[in-house]
Design an enzyme around this catalytic site. Structure first.
Site, PDB file in Angstrom:
ATOM      1  N   ASP A   1      29.165  63.651 -80.674  1.00 51.65           N
ATOM      2  CA  ASP A   1      29.381  62.212 -80.513  1.00 51.65           C
ATOM      3  C   ASP A   1      28.679  61.829 -79.205  1.00 51.65           C
ATOM      4  O   ASP A   1      29.082  62.278 -78.134  1.00 51.65           O
ATOM      5  CB  ASP A   1      30.881  61.940 -80.446  1.00 51.65           C
ATOM      6  CG  ASP A   1      31.224  60.491 -80.150  1.00 51.65           C
ATOM      7  OD1 ASP A   1      30.337  59.695 -79.786  1.00 51.65           O
ATOM      8  OD2 ASP A   1      32.426  60.153 -80.261  1.00 51.65           O
TER       9      ASP A   1
ATOM     10  N   ASN B   1      21.161  46.527 -82.105  1.00 51.54           N
ATOM     11  CA  ASN B   1      20.530  45.461 -82.882  1.00 51.54           C
ATOM     12  C   ASN B   1      19.935  44.455 -81.885  1.00 51.54           C
ATOM     13  O   ASN B   1      20.128  44.580 -80.682  1.00 51.54           O
ATOM     14  CB  ASN B   1      21.529  44.817 -83.855  1.00 51.54           C
ATOM     15  CG  ASN B   1      22.724  44.216 -83.148  1.00 51.54           C
ATOM     16  OD1 ASN B   1      22.605  43.559 -82.114  1.00 51.54           O
ATOM     17  ND2 ASN B   1      23.910  44.426 -83.700  1.00 51.54           N
TER      18      ASN B   1
ATOM     19  N   ASP C   1      25.850  52.084 -82.354  1.00 49.45           N
ATOM     20  CA  ASP C   1      25.962  50.888 -81.511  1.00 49.45           C
ATOM     21  C   ASP C   1      27.428  50.499 -81.330  1.00 49.45           C
ATOM     22  O   ASP C   1      27.907  50.301 -80.203  1.00 49.45           O
ATOM     23  CB  ASP C   1      25.166  49.750 -82.157  1.00 49.45           C
ATOM     24  CG  ASP C   1      25.027  48.516 -81.280  1.00 49.45           C
ATOM     25  OD1 ASP C   1      25.234  48.608 -80.051  1.00 49.45           O
ATOM     26  OD2 ASP C   1      24.673  47.456 -81.830  1.00 49.45           O
TER      27      ASP C   1
ATOM     28  N   SER D   1      17.203  54.292 -85.976  1.00 46.64           N
ATOM     29  CA  SER D   1      16.769  53.628 -87.220  1.00 46.64           C
ATOM     30  C   SER D   1      17.046  54.403 -88.505  1.00 46.64           C
ATOM     31  O   SER D   1      16.688  53.934 -89.581  1.00 46.64           O
ATOM     32  CB  SER D   1      15.285  53.254 -87.178  1.00 46.64           C
ATOM     33  OG  SER D   1      15.093  52.079 -86.419  1.00 46.64           O
TER      34      SER D   1
END
Length: 165
Positions: free
Chosen positions: A8, A22, A32, A115
């Protein structure tokens, strides 16, 4: 040295972690959202002052409640079939994150698989870009970590790194 781990990213004690953000920088899903939750409400407050971020670019913030001192926010491209400069934009995410890290005395940095979640970038192509970018900056950092959330992704990164050595 490039390290490839399954972990993590919000738990890593490094100078900076990279957030696959974003364009708003105001939190979202995946890594995010996890970073925003772990850093606490001051991260959102700070990010509101950054006026968003364009795809391929990077911005920096304090880490607040994270073990990492800083968060480098970068916006990866949404995969649209490969004919919309996605590879160049993803490469720019890594390059701009590394350059911003160097400007802020970051010596250890951890990246997620930018991505490859909801943005749909093919994982093998993304790993190739990530590892090539990391190798370009390897001699300028004490630690570069590819932090994968799943072991299968970490194994893919290891295969790409082994092929490139």
């Amino acid at each position: 040295m490039i390290e490839i781990i399954t972990a993590d990213i919000t738990t890593l004690e490094v100078d900076a972690i990279v957030n696959a953000a974003n364009n708003s920088l105001l939190g979202g899903g995946g890594v995010d959202g996890a970073i925003h939750r772990a850093a606490g409400p001051l991260l959102l407050k700070y990010c509101k002052t950054l006026d968003g971020c364009r795809t391929g670019e990077a911005k920096i913030s304090p880490g607040f409640e994270l073990p990492a001192r800083r968060v480098i926010h970068t916006v990866g491209p949404v995969w649209q079939g490969g004919d919309h400069y996605e590879a160049a934009l993803l490469r720019a995410c890594y390059t701009n994150s590394f350059e911003l890290a160097l400007q802020n005395d970051v010596r250890s940095i951890a990246f997620p698989a930018i991505s490859t979640g909801v943005y749909g970038f093919p994982k093998t192509a993304a790993a190739e870009i990530a590892i090539a970018s990391m190798q370009d900056f390897e001699d300028r950092f004490d630690r570069i970590i590819a932090c994968c959330f799943h072991e299968a992704d970490a194994e893919l990164y290891r295969q790409v790194l082994n092929r490139r050595m």
